[in-house]
Design an enzyme around this catalytic site. Structure first.
Site, PDB file in Angstrom:
ATOM      1  N   LEU A  33      38.525  33.169  34.014  1.00 56.55           N
ATOM      2  CA  LEU A  33      36.878  33.852  34.783  1.00 56.55           C
ATOM      3  C   LEU A  33      37.056  31.214  34.912  1.00 56.55           C
ATOM      4  O   LEU A  33      37.006  30.698  33.612  1.00 56.55           O
ATOM      5  CB  LEU A  33      36.489  34.573  34.178  1.00 56.55           C
ATOM      6  N   HIS A  34      35.933  30.860  35.617  1.00 60.02           N
ATOM      7  CA  HIS A  34      35.093  29.998  35.296  1.00 60.02           C
ATOM      8  C   HIS A  34      33.748  30.592  36.186  1.00 60.02           C
ATOM      9  O   HIS A  34      33.224  31.390  36.394  1.00 60.02           O
ATOM     10  CB  HIS A  34      35.854  28.869  36.264  1.00 60.02           C
ATOM     11  N   HIS A  56      33.020  33.283  38.570  1.00 58.81           N
ATOM     12  CA  HIS A  56      32.492  34.071  37.908  1.00 58.81           C
ATOM     13  C   HIS A  56      31.080  35.337  36.929  1.00 58.81           C
ATOM     14  O   HIS A  56      31.269  35.356  37.555  1.00 58.81           O
ATOM     15  CB  HIS A  56      34.227  34.409  36.759  1.00 58.81           C
ATOM     16  N   MET A  61      40.811  38.650  38.757  1.00 54.25           N
ATOM     17  CA  MET A  61      41.777  38.220  38.126  1.00 54.25           C
ATOM     18  C   MET A  61      41.909  37.722  36.931  1.00 54.25           C
ATOM     19  O   MET A  61      43.267  37.461  36.504  1.00 54.25           O
ATOM     20  CB  MET A  61      42.790  37.674  39.514  1.00 54.25           C
ATOM     21  N   GLY A  62      40.876  37.517  36.546  1.00 59.06           N
ATOM     22  CA  GLY A  62      40.363  36.724  35.350  1.00 59.06           C
ATOM     23  C   GLY A  62      40.965  35.606  35.737  1.00 59.06           C
ATOM     24  O   GLY A  62      40.385  35.362  36.583  1.00 59.06           O
ATOM     25  N   SER A  67      36.962  27.667  41.793  1.00 61.53           N
ATOM     26  CA  SER A  67      38.511  28.079  41.227  1.00 61.53           C
ATOM     27  C   SER A  67      39.366  28.507  40.588  1.00 61.53           C
ATOM     28  O   SER A  67      40.122  27.127  40.225  1.00 61.53           O
ATOM     29  CB  SER A  67      39.770  27.388  43.356  1.00 61.53           C
ATOM     30  N   ARG A 100      42.838  28.710  40.572  1.00 64.98           N
ATOM     31  CA  ARG A 100      43.539  27.745  41.185  1.00 64.98           C
ATOM     32  C   ARG A 100      43.846  26.279  41.515  1.00 64.98           C
ATOM     33  O   ARG A 100      44.276  25.246  41.262  1.00 64.98           O
ATOM     34  CB  ARG A 100      44.155  28.666  42.176  1.00 64.98           C
TER      35      ARG A 100
HETATM   36  O1  PAF Z   1      39.051  37.959  44.914  1.00 65.73           O
HETATM   37  C1  PAF Z   1      39.857  38.368  43.852  1.00 65.73           C
HETATM   38  O2  PAF Z   1      39.954  37.664  42.653  1.00 65.73           O
HETATM   39  C2  PAF Z   1      41.208  38.555  44.434  1.00 65.73           C
HETATM   40  O3  PAF Z   1      41.437  38.796  45.214  1.00 65.73           O
HETATM   41  C3  PAF Z   1      39.927  39.940  43.578  1.00 65.73           C
HETATM   42  C4  PAF Z   1      38.693  41.177  44.839  1.00 65.73           C
HETATM   43  C5  PAF Z   1      39.814  40.993  42.271  1.00 65.73           C
HETATM   44  C6  PAF Z   1      40.868  41.452  44.346  1.00 65.73           C
HETATM   45  O4  PAF Z   1      42.628  41.451  43.341  1.00 65.73           O
END
Ligand code: PAF
Length: 285
Positions: A32-33, A36, A29-30, A188, A190
């Site tokens: 990024l860290h 990811h 979901m972008g 995360s 968040r």
């Molecule tokens: O983990 C996430 O970032 C989201 O839940 C995912 C798997 C990309 C689905 O939107």
């Protein structure tokens, strides 16, 4: 790196890639860290072509959750992915993923229930639905997800197995170990919601989880260890604990004791504006 937002060009580019090797997908979901980027590197080591998707999926956010506030930093994300040698960024808009009249939901019972499924009703239906769509859109041979979202990984694998998905097959959906900050806090998007003070307090989450896991492994009764963990998190600055549970690592069945099978301690707790989740192995894994 090519960036594509429409389905037809996506399909022709991926079809061309598949002529010269396997395609791995890393859905995100972008915001990024390093977590990811570790998924991207793992995908890169396993496949000839890497596709990353960035889509903030409205279907997996409940009323009053942080859909609007969810961190968005597309330029930075693109630069990071470019530097990792990602071949293709799939970045559809909401209308492409959910056109007018979209009426389908995928609901995975069992592994979706309890834990985050209890405190975020509908969340895993939204995750299963969008991930199934992303799989069908991209058609990857392999897909990579972070183990930080342990329950999500179980939901996605179950969905892929039950629906006989072929691109990817459920046993080509891989979990990648959680990437942690120096003080142990799981990375995360968040974490960006935390003030400096809350960020320092948040490190008590992995620390107290490790202490609880060690106590259970040393023979302490599970309910007592989980009560102690709950108390320690609140004493450490967390406002509330949504859950702190020991579960079978694979089926996610609740455990009152270690049973000679891989087990997982899973926690969600709130601090400031953030709801943090984490999980670790307990006993032989
Ligand atoms: O983990 C996430 O970032 C989201 O839940 C995912 C798997 C990309 C689905 O939107």
């Amino acid at each position: 790196m090519q960036t594509i937002g429409e389905l037809d060009p996506l399909r022709s580019v991926v079809a061309r890639m598949r002529e010269s090797g396997r395609v791995a997908l890393v859905p995100t979901m972008g915001a990024l860290h390093e977590g990811h980027l570790t998924l991207v590197r793992t995908a890169r080591a396993a496949a000839e072509h890497v596709v990353v998707s960035i889509f903030v999926n409205p279907l997996q956010f409940g009323a009053g959750e942080d859909l609007d506030a969810y961190p968005r930093q597309i330029e930075r994300d693109c630069a990071l992915l470019e530097a990792e040698g990602v071949d293709l960024l799939w970045m559809p808009d909401v209308e492409t993923v959910y056109p007018a009249g979209f009426a389908t939901r995928i609901s995975v019972s069992g592994v979706s229930e309890g834990l985050c499924g209890k405190s975020r009703p509908g969340h895993f239906d939204g995750v299963a639905t969008v991930v199934c769509k992303l799989f069908n859109q991209v058609g990857p041979d392999l897909a990579f997800f972070g183990e930080k979202d342990w329950q999500q990984l179980a939901v996605i694998r179950t969905m892929a197995r039950d629906l006989d998905l072929r691109q990817p097959r459920f046993d080509r959906i891989f979990g990648v170990p959680t990437v942690r900050e120096a003080d142990g806090l799981a990375m995360s998007s968040r974490n960006a919601y935390l003030t400096a003070g809350q960020r320092a307090q948040a490190a008590s989450l992995p620390r107290e989880m490790r202490a609880a896991a060690a106590a259970i492994e040393a023979g302490k009764a599970v309910p007592g260890a989980l009560d102690d963990l709950h108390g320690a998190l609140v004493a450490g600055g967390f406002a509330s604990v949504d859950y702190a549970e020991l579960r079978d690592a694979e089926t996610l069945a609740p455990l009152d004791a270690l049973a000679g099978r891989p087990a997982r301690l899973l926690v969600a707790a709130r601090i400031g504006r953030a709801r943090l989740i984490d999980n670790i192995a307990v006993g032989p894994n």
